[in-house]
Design a protein around this motif. Structure first.
Motif, PDB file in Angstrom:
ATOM      1  N   LYS A  34       0.836  -1.206   0.000  1.00  0.00           N
ATOM      2  CA  LYS A  34       0.000   0.000   0.000  1.00  0.00           C
ATOM      3  C   LYS A  34       0.866   1.249   0.000  1.00  0.00           C
ATOM      4  O   LYS A  34       0.624   2.190  -0.768  1.00  0.00           O
ATOM      5  CB  LYS A  34      -0.928   0.017   1.215  1.00  0.00           C
ATOM      6  N   GLU A  35       1.904   1.260   0.827  1.00  0.00           N
ATOM      7  CA  GLU A  35       2.789   2.422   0.906  1.00  0.00           C
ATOM      8  C   GLU A  35       3.522   2.648  -0.416  1.00  0.00           C
ATOM      9  O   GLU A  35       3.678   3.780  -0.869  1.00  0.00           O
ATOM     10  CB  GLU A  35       3.782   2.267   2.055  1.00  0.00           C
ATOM     11  N   LYS A  36       3.962   1.561  -1.045  1.00  0.00           N
ATOM     12  CA  LYS A  36       4.642   1.662  -2.338  1.00  0.00           C
ATOM     13  C   LYS A  36       3.694   2.265  -3.382  1.00  0.00           C
ATOM     14  O   LYS A  36       4.090   3.135  -4.165  1.00  0.00           O
ATOM     15  CB  LYS A  36       5.091   0.255  -2.760  1.00  0.00           C
ATOM     16  N   PHE A  37       2.446   1.820  -3.385  1.00  0.00           N
ATOM     17  CA  PHE A  37       1.439   2.332  -4.313  1.00  0.00           C
ATOM     18  C   PHE A  37       1.142   3.805  -4.034  1.00  0.00           C
ATOM     19  O   PHE A  37       1.104   4.636  -4.951  1.00  0.00           O
ATOM     20  CB  PHE A  37       0.167   1.484  -4.216  1.00  0.00           C
ATOM     21  N   MET A  38       0.955   4.160  -2.781  1.00  0.00           N
ATOM     22  CA  MET A  38       0.643   5.548  -2.419  1.00  0.00           C
ATOM     23  C   MET A  38       1.814   6.476  -2.747  1.00  0.00           C
ATOM     24  O   MET A  38       1.611   7.601  -3.216  1.00  0.00           O
ATOM     25  CB  MET A  38       0.269   5.659  -0.935  1.00  0.00           C
ATOM     26  N   THR A  39       3.044   6.022  -2.520  1.00  0.00           N
ATOM     27  CA  THR A  39       4.222   6.821  -2.874  1.00  0.00           C
ATOM     28  C   THR A  39       4.264   7.055  -4.373  1.00  0.00           C
ATOM     29  O   THR A  39       4.519   8.173  -4.836  1.00  0.00           O
ATOM     30  CB  THR A  39       5.507   6.119  -2.396  1.00  0.00           C
ATOM     31  N   CYS A  40       3.996   6.012  -5.144  1.00  0.00           N
ATOM     32  CA  CYS A  40       3.975   6.138  -6.600  1.00  0.00           C
ATOM     33  C   CYS A  40       2.921   7.167  -7.026  1.00  0.00           C
ATOM     34  O   CYS A  40       3.182   8.011  -7.891  1.00  0.00           O
ATOM     35  CB  CYS A  40       3.688   4.783  -7.237  1.00  0.00           C
ATOM     36  N   LEU A  41       1.751   7.119  -6.414  1.00  0.00           N
ATOM     37  CA  LEU A  41       0.705   8.088  -6.752  1.00  0.00           C
ATOM     38  C   LEU A  41       1.155   9.516  -6.453  1.00  0.00           C
ATOM     39  O   LEU A  41       0.975  10.422  -7.273  1.00  0.00           O
ATOM     40  CB  LEU A  41      -0.577   7.778  -5.985  1.00  0.00           C
ATOM     41  N   ARG A  42       1.758   9.717  -5.278  1.00  0.00           N
ATOM     42  CA  ARG A  42       2.199  11.072  -4.916  1.00  0.00           C
ATOM     43  C   ARG A  42       3.270  11.578  -5.884  1.00  0.00           C
ATOM     44  O   ARG A  42       3.211  12.722  -6.337  1.00  0.00           O
ATOM     45  CB  ARG A  42       2.719  11.096  -3.482  1.00  0.00           C
TER      46      ARG A  42
END
Length: 97
Positions: A34-42
């Protein structure tokens, strides 16, 4: 007195969540994904088309940990990111150019 109150209650029968509802990840089993995905989005100004691989990995983690129903990745919109099944590779005819 409390015994009389308990006689009328029915036993709790757990059931799987309705399609589209997602249980919370209480134990953080997929937190890293989830954190990897959210970082990518940001980083990509919330352009989710640039984070499809991370999204796919996150959903796979959720399915593997029974946090959502197992669905074929093709049904979730990741047909282009899935590996070709071995049967299709074996059946493919080599081109004769």
């Amino acid at each position: 007195m409390s015994t009389a109150m308990n006689l009328g209650t029915k036993a709790f029968k757990p059931r799987p969540p309705d399609k589209g509802s997602f249980p919370l990840d209480h134990f953080g089993e997929c937190k890293a994904f989830k954190e990897k995905f959210m970082t990518c989005l940001r980083v990509n100004h919330f352009d989710n088309s640039k984070c499809r691989l991370q999204c796919k990995e996150y959903l796979e983690c959720r399915m593997d940990n029974q946090l959502m129903a197992k669905e074929p990745l093709e049904k979730l919109g990741f047909k282009d990111l899935t590996d070709t099944p071995p049967s299709e590779v074996k059946d493919a005819k080599p081109s004769t150019a």
